[in-house]
Enzyme design. Structure first.
Site, PDB file in Angstrom:
ATOM      1  N   ASP A  83      -3.299  11.764  -1.030  1.00 30.73           N
ATOM      2  CA  ASP A  83      -4.120  10.746  -0.364  1.00 30.73           C
ATOM      3  C   ASP A  83      -5.527  11.318  -0.129  1.00 30.73           C
ATOM      4  OD1 ASP A  83      -4.567   8.320   0.965  1.00 30.73           O
ATOM      5  OD2 ASP A  83      -3.902   9.104   2.903  1.00 30.73           O
ATOM      6  N   HIS A  84      -6.551  10.647  -0.636  1.00 26.93           N
ATOM      7  CA  HIS A  84      -7.955  11.029  -0.403  1.00 26.93           C
ATOM      8  C   HIS A  84      -8.301  12.472  -0.795  1.00 26.93           C
ATOM      9  CE1 HIS A  84      -9.103   7.318   1.672  1.00 26.93           C
ATOM     10  NE2 HIS A  84      -7.933   7.376   2.290  1.00 26.93           N
ATOM     11  N   HIS A 184      -9.609   2.972   8.430  1.00 26.29           N
ATOM     12  CA  HIS A 184      -8.516   3.844   8.869  1.00 26.29           C
ATOM     13  C   HIS A 184      -8.408   3.865  10.390  1.00 26.29           C
ATOM     14  CE1 HIS A 184      -9.443   5.641   4.816  1.00 26.29           C
ATOM     15  NE2 HIS A 184      -8.149   5.409   4.733  1.00 26.29           N
ATOM     16  N   HIS A 215      -6.359   0.407   1.381  1.00 25.99           N
ATOM     17  CA  HIS A 215      -6.221   1.459   2.402  1.00 25.99           C
ATOM     18  C   HIS A 215      -6.368   0.829   3.790  1.00 25.99           C
ATOM     19  CE1 HIS A 215      -6.533   5.382   0.133  1.00 25.99           C
ATOM     20  NE2 HIS A 215      -6.567   4.459  -0.815  1.00 25.99           N
ATOM     21  N   GLY A 216      -6.196   1.663   4.806  1.00 23.91           N
ATOM     22  CA  GLY A 216      -6.443   1.216   6.179  1.00 23.91           C
ATOM     23  C   GLY A 216      -5.686  -0.048   6.525  1.00 23.91           C
ATOM     24  N   SER A 218      -2.719  -0.522   8.263  1.00 26.19           N
ATOM     25  CA  SER A 218      -1.779  -0.619   9.395  1.00 26.19           C
ATOM     26  C   SER A 218      -2.122  -1.841  10.232  1.00 26.19           C
ATOM     27  CB  SER A 218      -1.848   0.642  10.254  1.00 26.19           C
ATOM     28  OG  SER A 218      -1.114   1.685   9.646  1.00 26.19           O
ATOM     29  N   ASN A 258      -1.577   1.150   1.910  1.00 22.85           N
ATOM     30  CA  ASN A 258      -1.480   2.429   2.624  1.00 22.85           C
ATOM     31  C   ASN A 258      -1.246   2.256   4.118  1.00 22.85           C
ATOM     32  OD1 ASN A 258      -2.197   3.453   0.153  1.00 22.85           O
ATOM     33  ND2 ASN A 258      -3.809   4.784   0.944  1.00 22.85           N
TER      34      ASN A 258
HETATM   35  P1  13P Z   1      -4.084   3.282   8.380  1.00 18.41           P
HETATM   36  O1  13P Z   1      -4.882   4.197   9.262  1.00 18.41           O
HETATM   37  O2  13P Z   1      -4.488   1.865   8.570  1.00 18.41           O
HETATM   38  O3  13P Z   1      -2.631   3.482   8.501  1.00 18.41           O
HETATM   39  O4  13P Z   1      -4.484   3.638   6.853  1.00 18.41           O
HETATM   40  C1  13P Z   1      -3.895   4.724   6.200  1.00 18.41           C
HETATM   41  C2  13P Z   1      -4.543   5.027   4.903  1.00 18.41           C
HETATM   42  O5  13P Z   1      -5.326   4.275   4.356  1.00 18.41           O
HETATM   43  C3  13P Z   1      -4.188   6.305   4.272  1.00 18.41           C
HETATM   44  O6  13P Z   1      -4.928   6.535   3.114  1.00 18.41           O
HETATM   45  O1  G3H Z   2      -6.361   7.990   5.298  1.00 19.12           O
HETATM   46  C1  G3H Z   2      -6.058   8.690   6.232  1.00 19.12           C
HETATM   47  C2  G3H Z   2      -4.656   9.032   6.544  1.00 19.12           C
HETATM   48  O2  G3H Z   2      -4.248   8.349   7.709  1.00 19.12           O
HETATM   49  C3  G3H Z   2      -4.472  10.508   6.649  1.00 19.12           C
HETATM   50  O3  G3H Z   2      -5.043  11.014   7.805  1.00 19.12           O
HETATM   51  O4  G3H Z   2      -6.255  13.101   7.175  1.00 19.12           O
HETATM   52  O5  G3H Z   2      -5.445  12.715   9.511  1.00 19.12           O
HETATM   53  O6  G3H Z   2      -3.811  13.182   7.676  1.00 19.12           O
HETATM   54  P1  G3H Z   2      -5.147  12.613   8.052  1.00 19.12           P
HETATM   55 ZN    ZN Z   3      -6.915   5.792   3.127  1.00 21.72          ZN
END
Ligand code: 13P
Ligand code: G3H
Ligand code: ZN
Length: 316
Positions: A83-84, A184, A215-216, A218, A258
Site C-alpha cells: 500500500d502506497h 485517509h 482509497h480512503g 472507510s 481500501n
Molecule cells: P481509510 O483511512 O479510509 O481506511 O483508507 C485506507 C487506505 O486508503 C489505505 O490505502
Molecule cells: O493509506 C494509509 C493506510 O491507512 C496505512 O496507514 O501508513 O499508518 O500504516 P499507515
Molecule cells: Zn490509501
C-alpha cells in the site's frame, strides 16, 4: 494455493459489478479477523501492507502470518499488496519479498515524473509477474506514513480524466487509484460528505474495462465511533464515506476499495469497551480476542457492501 495477483479478481469484479476489499494488516489479530470473515463469506481478498506496517511488525512476521492464512484457505484467492509505495526502491523490495501486487504512489510528483517512476516500477514488477497499482490525482488525509493533501484541499486535487488515459497508456500500470474526494483517516469531511463519483464515471468512459481503485474508503461506522466516545475516547467529529457511495462505486469501474480506518476503529472500540467494563482485566487474549471478533463482524458487513461475498470461486 499460492498468493494470487489481482488480475482475475479485477476482471471478474469489473464484469460482475462488485469490488474487492483491500484491508490493511499490521498484526496477527487484524489479519485473523479479516481472514476469518472472508473464509466465512467465501470472498476474494486483498491484504495490504503499508510502509508503516513493515516498520511496525517487520516483513518477515507479516509474511509468515499471511502464508498461514493462504495455506489454511485454499478456496480463497488472497493477494498480498504493498500500500502506497512512494519510491522505486520500496516497490522493488516488495517484489523481491514476494508480494503479488504493489502500489507505486508517485502522485505527489509532477505528471511526467509520476509516469516515469510508475513505468520503472511496472517494468520491474511485470518481469516478476507482479501487478502494479498507480495513483493519479492526490488523496487527502494523513496516516502514520502516508501523507496526503490537507482536508480542505481534497476537492482541488481530483484526478483529471483526460490525463488518466495518457497516464495509463504511458506507464503501463494495471490499475489506477483515482482521487474522487475521499481521504485517509477518520476525519474525511467537516459537514456533508462530498464525493465526485462523476470523476470515476468519466475515467471509466475513457478507459473501458480498466480497473479503478478507491482509497480512503472507510465509513467511520457509528457503532464504533459511539463506543470509542462512550468509553473514554474523543472522536466526536469523525466522519467517513457513506456506504451507499461505496456500493455505487463498486458497481462502476471501481474494483478495489481500501479500508484501514474502520479496522482501527473496530479494534480500538472493542478494547476500550473491555477495559471500561472489566478494569481488572490484564490478559491480552481477553481484549485482543474480542477486538479480533469485532474486526471479523465488521469485515463481513463490508463484504456485503462491496458485493463480493460468495465470489471467491469465480476469482480463483
Ligand atoms: P481509510 O483511512 O479510509 O481506511 O483508507 C485506507 C487506505 O486508503 C489505505 O490505502
Ligand atoms: O493509506 C494509509 C493506510 O491507512 C496505512 O496507514 O501508513 O499508518 O500504516 P499507515
Ligand atoms: Zn490509501
Amino acid at each position: 494455493m499460492a498468493l494470487v495477483t489481482t488480475k482475475k479478481m479485477f476482471a471478474m469484479a469489473y464484469k460482475n459489478k462488485y469490488a474487492i476489499g483491500a484491508f490493511n494488516v499490521n498484526n496477527m489479530e487484524i489479519t485473523q479477523g479479516i481472514v476469518n470473515a472472508v473464509a466465512e463469506k467465501k470472498a476474494p481478498l486483498i491484504l495490504q501492507i503499508s510502509r508503516g506496517a513493515r516498520k511496525y511488525a517487520s516483513m518477515s512476521y507479516l509474511r509468515a502470518i499471511i502464508d498461514v492464512a493462504v495455506a489454511e484457505n485454499p478456496d480463497i484467492p488472497i493477494c498480498m499488496h504493498l500500500d502506497h509505495g512512494d519510491t522505486f526502491e520500496i516497490c522493488k523490495q516488495c517484489v523481491d519479498d514476494g508480494f503479488s501486487s504493489v502500489m507505486v504512489d508517485a502522485s505527489h510528483f509532477p505528471f511526467e515524473e509520476n509516469i516515469r517512476i510508475t513505468k520503472q516500477v511496472v517494468e520491474y514488477a511485470h518481469a516478476h509477474n507482479v501487478v502494479v497499482e498507480a495513483e493519479l490525482g492526490q488523496l487527502g488525509g494523513i496516516e502514520e506514513d502516508v501523507k496526503g493533501v490537507g482536508h480542505d484541499d481534497v476537492l482541488k486535487h481530483l484526478t483529471d480524466p483526460n490525463q488518466a488515459v495518457e497516464f495509463v497508456e504511458k506507464s503501463g500500470c494495471d490499475s489506477l487509484a483515482v482521487a474522487c474526494g475521499t481521504s485517509h483517516g477518520a476525519y474525511k469531511f467537516k459537514a456533508e460528505p462530498k464525493l465526485a463519483l462523476n470523476i470515476i464515471q468519466q475515467v471509466a468512459d475513457k478507459l473501458p474495462g480498466f480497473p479503478l481503485v478507491m482509497h480512503g474508503s472507510s465509513s467511520v461506522l457509528k457503532e464504533f465511533k459511539d463506543l470509542i466516545n462512550k468509553y473514554g475516547g474523543k472522536m466526536p467529529d469523525a466522519m467517513g464515506v457513506p456506504e451507499s457511495a461505496i456500493t455505487e462505486a463498486s458497481k462502476m469501474a471501481v474494483c478495489k476499495v481500501n479500508i484501514d480506518t474502520d479496522l482501527r476503529m473496530a479494534m480500538t472500540a472493542k478494547i476500550r469497551q473491555v477495559f471500561a467494563e472489566k478494569p481488572m482485566e490484564f490478559d491480552p487474549r481477553n481484549y485482543l480476542g474480542p477486538a479480533r471478533d469485532a474486526i471479523k463482524a465488521m469485515v463481513i458487513h463490508k463484504l456485503d457492501i462491496l458485493g463480493c461475498s460468495g465470489k471467491a470461486k469465480e476469482c480463483l
